[in-house]
Every structure is written in C-alpha cells, then in structure tokens.
Design a protein around this motif. Structure first.
Motif, PDB file in Angstrom:
ATOM      1  N   THR A  35      45.821  21.542  29.701  1.00 16.91           N
ATOM      2  CA  THR A  35      46.971  22.366  30.098  1.00 16.91           C
ATOM      3  C   THR A  35      47.176  22.316  31.607  1.00 16.91           C
ATOM      4  OG1 THR A  35      46.590  23.849  28.229  1.00 16.91           O
ATOM      5  CG2 THR A  35      47.981  24.672  30.015  1.00 16.91           C
ATOM      6  N   LEU A  36      46.067  22.331  32.343  1.00 19.58           N
ATOM      7  CA  LEU A  36      46.144  22.294  33.801  1.00 19.58           C
ATOM      8  C   LEU A  36      46.806  21.009  34.283  1.00 19.58           C
ATOM      9  CD1 LEU A  36      45.236  23.670  36.493  1.00 19.58           C
ATOM     10  CD2 LEU A  36      43.161  22.288  36.338  1.00 19.58           C
ATOM     11  N   ILE A  75      51.194  17.209  36.576  1.00 22.75           N
ATOM     12  CA  ILE A  75      52.208  16.214  36.195  1.00 22.75           C
ATOM     13  C   ILE A  75      53.629  16.699  36.494  1.00 22.75           C
ATOM     14  CG2 ILE A  75      53.236  14.994  34.231  1.00 22.75           C
ATOM     15  CD1 ILE A  75      50.466  14.627  33.096  1.00 22.75           C
ATOM     16  N   PRO A  76      53.994  17.970  36.181  1.00 26.02           N
ATOM     17  CA  PRO A  76      55.365  18.417  36.467  1.00 26.02           C
ATOM     18  C   PRO A  76      55.760  18.365  37.928  1.00 26.02           C
ATOM     19  CG  PRO A  76      54.335  19.907  34.915  1.00 26.02           C
ATOM     20  CD  PRO A  76      53.256  18.980  35.406  1.00 26.02           C
ATOM     21  N   VAL A  77      54.783  18.323  38.827  1.00 27.75           N
ATOM     22  CA  VAL A  77      55.118  18.265  40.247  1.00 27.75           C
ATOM     23  C   VAL A  77      55.938  17.004  40.543  1.00 27.75           C
ATOM     24  CG1 VAL A  77      54.175  18.034  42.567  1.00 27.75           C
ATOM     25  CG2 VAL A  77      53.141  19.634  40.957  1.00 27.75           C
ATOM     26  N   PHE A  78      55.529  15.875  39.990  1.00 28.79           N
ATOM     27  CA  PHE A  78      56.254  14.624  40.213  1.00 28.79           C
ATOM     28  C   PHE A  78      57.635  14.683  39.556  1.00 28.79           C
ATOM     29  CE2 PHE A  78      51.723  13.634  40.249  1.00 28.79           C
ATOM     30  CZ  PHE A  78      51.597  13.003  41.476  1.00 28.79           C
ATOM     31  N   PHE A  79      57.687  15.245  38.347  1.00 29.24           N
ATOM     32  CA  PHE A  79      58.972  15.337  37.670  1.00 29.24           C
ATOM     33  C   PHE A  79      59.905  16.306  38.402  1.00 29.24           C
ATOM     34  CE2 PHE A  79      61.840  17.090  34.460  1.00 29.24           C
ATOM     35  CZ  PHE A  79      62.411  15.917  33.997  1.00 29.24           C
ATOM     36  N   CYS A  80      59.343  17.416  38.889  1.00 23.82           N
ATOM     37  CA  CYS A  80      60.148  18.377  39.648  1.00 23.82           C
ATOM     38  C   CYS A  80      60.714  17.747  40.918  1.00 23.82           C
ATOM     39  CB  CYS A  80      59.318  19.612  39.999  1.00 23.82           C
ATOM     40  SG  CYS A  80      59.019  20.722  38.614  1.00 23.82           S
ATOM     41  N   TYR A  81      59.912  16.894  41.540  1.00 23.26           N
ATOM     42  CA  TYR A  81      60.404  16.204  42.731  1.00 23.26           C
ATOM     43  C   TYR A  81      61.568  15.294  42.373  1.00 23.26           C
ATOM     44  CZ  TYR A  81      60.360  13.491  47.059  1.00 23.26           C
ATOM     45  OH  TYR A  81      60.708  12.878  48.232  1.00 23.26           O
ATOM     46  N   ILE A  92      51.374  25.251  43.422  1.00 22.04           N
ATOM     47  CA  ILE A  92      50.815  24.361  42.408  1.00 22.04           C
ATOM     48  C   ILE A  92      49.521  24.939  41.846  1.00 22.04           C
ATOM     49  CG2 ILE A  92      49.802  22.077  42.023  1.00 22.04           C
ATOM     50  CD1 ILE A  92      51.689  21.018  44.172  1.00 22.04           C
ATOM     51  N   PHE A  93      48.672  25.449  42.721  1.00 19.47           N
ATOM     52  CA  PHE A  93      47.353  25.887  42.284  1.00 19.47           C
ATOM     53  C   PHE A  93      47.331  27.315  41.756  1.00 19.47           C
ATOM     54  CE2 PHE A  93      46.020  22.089  44.417  1.00 19.47           C
ATOM     55  CZ  PHE A  93      44.902  21.694  43.692  1.00 19.47           C
ATOM     56  N   ALA A 150      45.275  31.131  37.783  1.00 18.22           N
ATOM     57  CA  ALA A 150      45.610  32.019  36.669  1.00 18.22           C
ATOM     58  C   ALA A 150      45.062  31.505  35.354  1.00 18.22           C
ATOM     59  CB  ALA A 150      47.133  32.166  36.584  1.00 18.22           C
ATOM     60  N   GLY A 151      44.906  30.184  35.243  1.00 10.56           N
ATOM     61  CA  GLY A 151      44.453  29.617  33.983  1.00 10.56           C
ATOM     62  C   GLY A 151      42.977  29.829  33.705  1.00 10.56           C
TER      63      GLY A 151
END
Length: 304
Positions: free
Chosen positions: A90-91, A97-103, A222-223, A228-229
């Motif tokens: 999940t992490l 991974i979403p960081v690259f897609f968000c960019y 990001i962290f 929280a996880g």
C-alpha cells in the motif's frame, strides 16, 4: 496610560484567541483518546469472575494473555506478516508511485484531466456499489474471459482462497488512489512558481525540475502516508470485512480483521483481553510514529 490599556487589551485578546484556537483540538484529543476509551482502559486490568460474574482486578494478566496469543496462534502470526506485507504494498502503490503520476497530471500533459477524473471517481461513489461492481468483474467477468481465451475454468478472484487477499488488496489500492492523488496534487500546486521560473532560467528540464524542486517541496506530504500507515499494520482489514463479513478464509486474515472479527464475536468474559490488546497497540504505535515523524521532518531534504 491609554497606550498601556490598548497593549493590555491586545495581549488579552491574543491570549483569548490562542486559548479558543487550541481548545478545540485539545478537547477532541481528550474526548477521542480518554473519554471514549475510558472504560476500555479500566477493563484491560480486569477479569470476569466466572462464579459471581463480577469484574475483578487482574493486574497485567490480560496483557500476558495477549502476548501468549501472539506467539502461539498460527492464524494471528500469519495475519501479522500479511498486515506488514499489505502495508508495504500500500505504501509503494498509494504513496510513492502516485507521485510520478501526479507530476504528469500537474504538468497538464496529454489526457491528464481524464486520468484525474477516472482515478478520483471511485472515491465519490458508494462503497457498496464499487464492491458489487468489483465482485462482478473478479468473480464472473474475468473467469469467463479466461475460459474463452484459454479454454480452462478458474475460480473467481475473491472466491479463491489463494487469490482472495490479493484481489481485495487490489480493490483497496484502487479505492485509495484518488485520495492520494488529491493530496499530492494540492501539495504540488503550492510549489512556489518563482522557484520554478528560476529553475527554467537556469536550464532545468522535466526530470531535474521534478527531482530538485518539486520532490523536496512535497517531501513531507509524501511521507504522511508512511507515518499514518504504521497504525494500519494493527488496525486495517483492507476491505476484508466489507467483502466477507466474519466469514473470510483464515488465509486472508490481517491483524485488523482478526481482532475486529474476534471482538464482535467475543463474550463479556473475553472483552478485557481485547481491551488489553488495544492498549498494547497504542504503546507500540505511538512512539514508533513519533520517531519516524521526527526522522522524516527534521532530517529529510528541503527546497532551500
């Protein structure tokens, strides 16, 4: 004299403002962590006398029983490793991974708006509807496609014990992507445009802009998912209860599902045991969370 009175009014006004501002989160903290859980805190140190039916002081007996359960129950041991594995997956999938897609979306590249809507749409639809759709795809559509393509029958992904946890985890990841996308995009939108323009003047390209400007600026956001996880290792069922209720196969159990199931099915005699478990989880999670929070916030990269 008039200036002194004005200064006193300002000081008292600031003090009242600070008290009013801080009182709400403090009250929430006290209510959520002490008032609601007060009975559980007391119950963790009690046991039920089987002869009289009354609660008696048990010292740390319930806590000893919890540690015995952790080390002797095969289902719980497997559930713990499965929870750790689920947390790590999940992490990576919903945080890194979403960081690259968000960019990609943030730069408004091709079809970025379409991808944004598709990923965020499941989060605004009722979970009952999305679970029903997912069950249909996993248990009927995919087996029929597999039969047509390869001529062999397979069980539905959520019906097969060997694939059910992975299938449910995939559903949980799919549902979590939208929230992570929204938070990360919000952080990227807050990046100082003057810094971006200065970088372009100095010759940054897409990769160097992302690595040296955007990533350090959203590092803490990001962290947040990482921090929280940590508690999810002990509390998350990753949607198992929504799919199976209390009838999930033991090979799919997580720690969160295990104790949710056991607590709902527990008798009054067993409740002190689960109250002790809740305290143990808090004692483990709180210092670990604070440690990683300090490590990430004080020793990570910055945009300076």
């Amino acid at each position: 004299m008039a200036n002194k009175k004005i200064k006193k009014r300002i000081v008292w006004g600031d003090m009242i403002f600070y008290i009013c501002t801080l009182s709400l989160p403090v009250l929430f903290f006290i209510f959520n962590n002490f008032v609601i859980n007060f009975n559980s805190l007391i119950m963790a140190f009690q046991k039920t006398n089987l002869e009289t039916g009354n609660l008696e002081f048990a010292g740390f007996g319930n806590f000893a029983d919890v540690f015995k359960e952790v080390f002797t129950s095969k289902n719980l041991t497997n559930a713990l490793w499965r929870s750790v594995w689920g947390y790590l997956v999940t992490l990576v999938v919903t945080t890194f991974i979403p960081v690259f897609f968000c960019y990609y979306v943030w730069k408004k590249m091709a079809f970025s708006d379409f991808f944004k809507v598709v990923l965020f749409l499941p989060t605004i639809i009722s979970s009952i509807i999305t679970m029903t759709i997912y069950r249909f795809i996993a248990n009927r559509l995919l087996p029929e496609l597999y039969l047509d393509l390869f001529g062999a029958e397979i069980l539905g992904l959520t019906s097969n014990p060997s694939t059910s946890f992975q299938a449910v985890l995939f559903y949980n990841l799919w549902m979590s992507m939208g929230g992570g996308l929204l938070v990360t995009l919000g952080a990227m939108n807050a990046v100082d445009t003057e810094v971006l323009e200065s970088g372009r003047i100095d010759g940054t390209n897409t990769i160097t802009e992302f690595w040296h400007i955007v990533l350090p600026s959203i590092y803490r956001i990001i962290f947040i998912g990482f921090i929280a996880g940590i508690v999810s290792i002990f509390t998350a069922d990753y949607g198992l209860y929504g799919f199976y209720g209390s009838a999930a196969d033991p090979e799919t159990w997580t720690v969160g599902y295990y104790f949710t199931k056991m607590t709902l099915e527990a008798t009054e005699v067993e409740l002190p045991f689960y109250a002790a478990w809740g305290i143990i989880v808090s004692v483990i999670v709180i210092p670990v969370t604070l440690f990683f929070r300090d490590l990430i916030y004080n020793h990570g990269p910055s945009e300076d």
